[in-house]
Each structure stands twice: as structure tokens, then as C-alpha cells.
Design a protein around this motif. Structure first.
Motif, PDB file in Angstrom:
ATOM      1  N   MET A   1       0.837  -1.206   0.000  1.00 54.39           N
ATOM      2  CA  MET A   1       0.000   0.000   0.000  1.00 54.39           C
ATOM      3  C   MET A   1       0.866   1.248   0.000  1.00 54.39           C
ATOM      4  O   MET A   1       1.783   1.377   0.795  1.00 54.39           O
ATOM      5  N   LYS A   2       0.539   2.174  -0.921  1.00 58.90           N
ATOM      6  CA  LYS A   2       1.255   3.450  -0.934  1.00 58.90           C
ATOM      7  C   LYS A   2       0.329   4.538  -0.424  1.00 58.90           C
ATOM      8  O   LYS A   2      -0.859   4.531  -0.747  1.00 58.90           O
ATOM      9  N   PRO A   3       0.861   5.482   0.339  1.00 59.03           N
ATOM     10  CA  PRO A   3      -0.018   6.533   0.894  1.00 59.03           C
ATOM     11  C   PRO A   3      -0.747   7.309  -0.198  1.00 59.03           C
ATOM     12  O   PRO A   3      -0.154   7.648  -1.215  1.00 59.03           O
ATOM     13  N   LEU A   4      -2.026   7.524  -0.009  1.00 52.63           N
ATOM     14  CA  LEU A   4      -2.841   8.418  -0.842  1.00 52.63           C
ATOM     15  C   LEU A   4      -3.048   7.964  -2.277  1.00 52.63           C
ATOM     16  O   LEU A   4      -3.554   8.705  -3.104  1.00 52.63           O
ATOM     17  N   VAL A   5      -2.626   6.737  -2.613  1.00 54.77           N
ATOM     18  CA  VAL A   5      -2.892   6.241  -3.962  1.00 54.77           C
ATOM     19  C   VAL A   5      -4.320   5.715  -4.000  1.00 54.77           C
ATOM     20  O   VAL A   5      -4.702   4.900  -3.162  1.00 54.77           O
ATOM     21  N   PRO A   6      -5.145   6.196  -4.948  1.00 56.91           N
ATOM     22  CA  PRO A   6      -6.545   5.764  -4.960  1.00 56.91           C
ATOM     23  C   PRO A   6      -6.690   4.282  -5.305  1.00 56.91           C
ATOM     24  O   PRO A   6      -5.825   3.692  -5.947  1.00 56.91           O
ATOM     25  N   VAL A   7      -7.810   3.698  -4.849  1.00 55.90           N
ATOM     26  CA  VAL A   7      -8.052   2.279  -5.094  1.00 55.90           C
ATOM     27  C   VAL A   7      -9.071   2.168  -6.231  1.00 55.90           C
ATOM     28  O   VAL A   7      -9.979   2.997  -6.343  1.00 55.90           O
ATOM     29  N   PRO A   8      -8.936   1.173  -7.131  1.00 59.02           N
ATOM     30  CA  PRO A   8      -9.892   1.032  -8.245  1.00 59.02           C
ATOM     31  C   PRO A   8     -11.317   0.825  -7.737  1.00 59.02           C
ATOM     32  O   PRO A   8     -11.520   0.287  -6.641  1.00 59.02           O
ATOM     33  N   ALA A   9     -12.299   1.248  -8.551  1.00 57.78           N
ATOM     34  CA  ALA A   9     -13.697   1.237  -8.115  1.00 57.78           C
ATOM     35  C   ALA A   9     -14.155  -0.150  -7.674  1.00 57.78           C
ATOM     36  O   ALA A   9     -14.789  -0.307  -6.630  1.00 57.78           O
TER      37      ALA A   9
END
Ligand code: ADP
Ligand code: MG
Lengths: 257, 262
Positions: A1-9
């Protein structure tokens, strides 16, 4: 997990539903195994069954409707008074200096502590429920809206002045539209709190509503009904949140979403 | 075409100190006159009071002493006769390009049909055709500033105040914007006060470059730019341009050094 990277819908839906499933799973495990006796916590199945009988035999839909009516009624009155006052306070500093100290004081008064007084003043009818929700929501709305309006980008206000706008135009055509999305967000938040006030109001001195039903069920030690009532409140909250978000997207297509 | 004379007489601005910090003298007594239709660039190091001076002319700030008059009438508050474009992007995010351009017209109660005609004209002149119904957030920086310029021009102001309007744009976009602005000015001949810290920009655009000293700002030199209009980008490589640039660099280097040491 990278900080603030959005997750796919898709992953987001799976994750969100996943926690719900886990929650119900743990609930089922501790109840069906007998680890927690039904007297304290009904199983998911029992809660559903109780709910079904509430809906079909005890007219629970009517209670739900009454509660929704109370929340919406009290909340709409609070918003209709609180939003304009908040906007005026945020925009005109003398107005703010006049009201702000009192409002800041009033918003820390616990709304539920007013119940005995309200019963004295207006009885246990609808006025008492609406008043409680009003007291609980109004001051919060005023303060938050005034902060939002006061935070309007100064360069936009100045641009409006150089285009010939006067105070009225700045309030109506800059501060109001600039604040609108955040004001709606505030209302969504406060509506959530209004739900807790209505239930409290209904726990004491009410003859209908979700809170009244929960109180009744306690007398019968029917944890299934109580849990069903609580879950219904959660579901209504979820639905209003969803509606508010859809409404915001529709009203404010210009805001980056 | 503008036909009013702007007079800045002894304008001074001191900002009151906050807490322990003493008051800041941002602008020493400044005198300047802009003839109708003149294009003046105000050049100076960062922090020398350029924005302060422009904001006072706009009526957004009040001078501590001195006065600003437009054909003798004192300027005390902002008004539609002095349009402004800021360095930051100040389009109203909730209005489309066309609605932004119509903002001032609406405020003045111009009839709807006329508003539409004026907006259409400035959309065409600033190359925004096809973007009328876009939201500001959908536009590039250059387009946003073109729209801001169109919005100011739509009001048909006497004076156009431009505070480093291209300061946040990349070099190529900036040059295109300069040419667009020149084209508009050559056609309309509005009085323009253009604040910049870019020497090339000042020479290329202005009829007169006013150089300001480091803080506290004052007018240090007033340099006429005798290059003929219409100008185009090839002038930037001419010998005359080079001479002017050398002169202005000399004027400003010292001030920039002072500002950096301060
Ligand atoms: N509102 C303000 N309060 C206090 N000081 C200010 C204010 N605005 C500007 N200043 C000071 O005045 C000086 C000139 O500022 P400004 O006109 O913005 O410079 P420039 O636009 O040339 O970079 C600066 O030192 C700045 O810190
Ligand atoms: Mg500046």
C-alpha cells in the motif's frame, strides 16, 4: 500500500462489502455458537425475523415514517434558519461579533439535557421532538456555515469587486455559490447527528417512532427487535448519505469531484 | 479607446505591524500619470510594492497618503471602470467560461441579448470559441487567463490593471499571451498598467516602462520604449530591443540585489 494512492472502483466495492460481511459473520458466530445468549444479543436470523413481524404485524413502517418526518422536519427548520444566519455571520464581521460568542456557547449545551425542560415547556408532542432536533442542529449549522462563508477565497471576492459588484452582489454571486458545496456537506453531517437526537427524544415520552419501538422492545427483552430498529436507522442514514452525495454531484458539477 | 487620464499623486502605503513586527513601508510617495490609451509596464523586484500600487489604483486597498484620480475624480473604491486580471486564477469556478465573461455585465444590468453578444465577441477575440460551456477547472492555465482577460474587457473599462497575469504560465504560452494582449491593445487602445518582473515582457508590450526600486518601493526610472506598434515577436531579437534590455537590466539588477539582501 502506498499513501494516498486511490483504489480502483471494483476493489473499493469489494473491500467495503467485505467489512460488512465480516461484521455480520462475527455477529453470527458469537450468537449461533451460544457464546452470547439471546437475552443479550439476538442472532442475525432472529433479528430479521423480529423485523419481519414488526413490519407486518406491528405497523413498524408507520414508526419509521414518523421518525423520518420528525428528523426531516426539525432539520429543515434548523437549516432554513441556520444557513442564512451563518452566511451573514461569515460575510459581515459585525454580525459575527454580535452572535458568535453566544452561538459558540450554545452549541456546547447538550441537546438531550433539554428534554426535561422541553417537556415542561411544550409537552411530549411533536413540538418537543422538533425542538430538540432544532436545538441540537441549529447552533452547529450556524457556526460551521459561518466558518465556511468566512473562508471564501478573497481573490474571488476582489475579482467580483473589480467587475463592478457591490456587497449584495458579492454575497449573492460569490460567497453563496462558493460556500454551497461545503454547506451541503455540513448539512449531511449534521443530519447524521439529528438522527441521534430524534431517537433520544423518542426514548423518552413518545408513543410512536423507531426510538419508542426500541424502548418497548426492551421491556419485552426482545433484542431481535431492538437490533432490527438500530439497523434500520443505520440503513436510512446510509441511504440519505448516498442521496446527499448524488444531489451534490448534480448541483455542483463544477466542483472537482 | 480610453479617454481619461489616470493620476497617481504622492501615493504611499504603510502596512501596520502585527505583534512584534513593526509597520512595513511598502510604497514610498509615488507619482505617475498615465495618458489615455497608454500602455505602461511596471517593472520591479518581488516585494517592491507593485501589487500594492495596482491594488490602490483598483480601489482594493487604500493609500496611507496621496491620491489616485481618474480625470480628476478621486478613486476610493473598486469599480467597473478599472478592470483587473490577477496573477492567481480567479475565474469563478461555478460559472462556465461564457458566464464568467458575463459576470460584470449582469452586475450592471446589461440586457440579456447584449450580454450574449458581448460575451461572444470576447470569446472569439481571446480564442476561446468552443469552450464557452466549459468549467474553469477544465481549462489550461493560459486559457483561464485569457478568459479572465475577456471577463475584464467585456466590462469595457477605462483602465486595465494587469498584475503579473502571465506569471504562472510556461514560457511558450506566455509569449503567445503577450501577442494576444498586444493585438487587443492595438485595436482598443485602452490604458493599461501591466505589472511584471520580466524585462523582455515589459519592453515587448509597453510604450513606457516604469522601474521600481527594492522595498520600500519608489519609481526609480521611467523609460520610454520607442519601438513602433504594431509589434511582433521578431522585434525581440532586434538591436534596439537589446539596447533597451541592457539599460533596464542595469536599472533593475541593483534593485534585485538589494531585495535579495534585505
Ligand atoms: N496586507 C499586507 N499586510 C502587510 N504587509 C503587506 C501586505 N501586502 C503586502 N505587504 C508587504 O508589502 C510589500 C510589497 O508587497 P507587494 O505589493 O505585494 O509586492 P510585489 O507585488 O511587488 O511583489 C511586501 O514586503 C509585502 O510583504
Ligand atoms: Mg505582486
Amino acid at each position: 500500500m502506498k499513501p494516498l494512492v486511490p483504489v480502483p472502483a471494483a476493489a473499493r466495492v469489494i473491500l467495503g462489502v467485505g467489512f460488512f460481511a465480516m461484521f455480520v459473520g462475527v455477529w453470527a458466530a458469537v450468537t449461533y455458537s451460544g457464546y452470547v445468549p439471546p437475552l443479550f444479543l439476538a442472532s442475525p436470523g432472529q433479528a430479521l425475523l423480529s423485523g419481519w413481524s414488526l413490519l407486518t404485524e406491528y405497523g413498524f413502517l408507520g414508526d419509521i415514517a414518523v421518525t423520518i418526518w420528525r428528523v426531516v422536519g426539525g432539520f429543515v427548520i434548523a437549516a432554513a434558519c441556520g444557513v442564512p444566519l451563518g452566511l451573514l455571520m461569515g460575510t459581515f464581521k459585525p454580525v459575527e461579533a454580535f452572535f458568535e460568542p453566544f452561538v459558540s456557547f450554545a452549541r456546547y449545551l447538550p441537546a438531550s439535557a433539554f428534554i426535561p425542560l422541553l417537556i415542561l415547556w411544550v409537552g411530549i408532542g411533536e413540538t418537543q421532538k422538533l425542538s430538540l432536533i432544532f436545538i441540537g442542529s441549529f447552533f452547529q449549522i450556524v457556526i460551521m456555515v459561518s466558518v465556511i462563508a468566512g473562508g471564501t477565497r478573497m481573490d474571488l471576492v476582489e475579482a467580483a469587486y473589480t467587475l463592478g459588484a457591490k456587497s449584495r452582489g458579492v454575497l449573492r454571486r460569490v460567497i453563496l455559490p462558493a460556500s454551497a458545496p461545503l454547506v451541503m456537506e455540513t448539512l449531511r453531517l449534521v443530519l447524521g447527528w439529528a438522527w441521534t437526537y430524534v431517537i433520544v427524544a423518542e426514548l423518552i415520552g413518545a408513543s410512536s417512532g423507531i426510538g419508542h419501538m426500541i424502548m418497548d422492545s426492551q421491556r419485552l427483552l426482545d433484542t431481535g427487535q431492538m437490533i432490527f430498529g438500530i439497523v434500520v436507522i443505520g440503513l436510512i442514514g446510509l441511504a440519505t448519505d448516498f442521496l446527499f452525495k448524488a444531489l451534490n454531484r448534480w448541483l455542483f458539477p463544477w466542483a472537482a469531484l | 479607446m480610453s479617454n481619461k487620464t489616470l493620476r497617481i499623486a504622492g501615493v504611499t502605503r504603510t502596512f501596520p505591524g502585527r505583534g512584534k513586527a513593526g509597520p512595513t513601508l511598502a510604497l514610498q510617495p509615488t507619482d505617475m500619470t498615465a495618458a489615455p490609451g497608454e500602455f505602461i509596464a511596471i517593472l520591479g523586484p518581488s516585494g517592491c510594492g507593485k501589487s500594492t500600487l495596482l491594488r490602490i489604483v483598483a480601489g482594493l486597498d487604500q493609500p496611507t497618503a496621496g491620491s489616485v484620480t481618474l480625470d480628476g475624480a478621486p478613486v476610493t473604491a473598486p469599480g467597473a471602470d478599472r478592470g483587473m486580471v490577477f496573477q492567481s486564477y480567479t475565474l469563478f469556478p461555478w460559472l462556465t467560461v461564457a458566464q464568467n465573461i458575463r459576470f460584470g455585465l449582469q452586475e450592471r444590468g446589461v440586457p440579456d441579448a447584449e450580454q450574449q453578444a458581448i460575451a461572444a465577441r470576447f470569446i472569439a477575440r481571446t480564442g476561446l470559441k468552443g469552450f464557452e460551456n466549459h468549467w474553469p477547472r477544465q481549462l489550461s492555465g493560459g486559457m483561464q487567463q485569457r478568459c479572465a482577460l475577456a471577463r475584464a474587457l467585456a466590462n469595457d473599462p477605462e483602465i486595465l490593471l494587469l498584475d503579473e497575469p502571465f506569471g504562472a504560465l510556461d514560457h511558450q504560452t506566455r509569449e503567445l499571451m503577450q501577442e494576444l494582449l498586444l493585438e487587443i491593445w492595438e485595436a482598443d487602445r485602452k490604458t493599461v498598467l501591466f505589472v511584471t518582473h520580466d524585462i523582455d515582457e515589459a519592453i515587448f508590450l509597453a510604450k513606457r516602462v516604469v522601474v521600481m526600486s527594492a522595498r520600500p518601493g519608489r519609481i526609480k526610472a521611467d523609460v520610454p520604449i520607442p519601438l513602433p506598434y504594431p509589434r511582433d515577436w521578431t522585434m525581440k531579437t532586434s538591436a534596439e530591443f537589446g539596447t533597451l534590455k541592457a539599460r533596464l537590466m542595469g536599472e533593475i539588477r541593483e534593485e534585485v540585489r538589494k531585495a535579495a539582501m534585505a
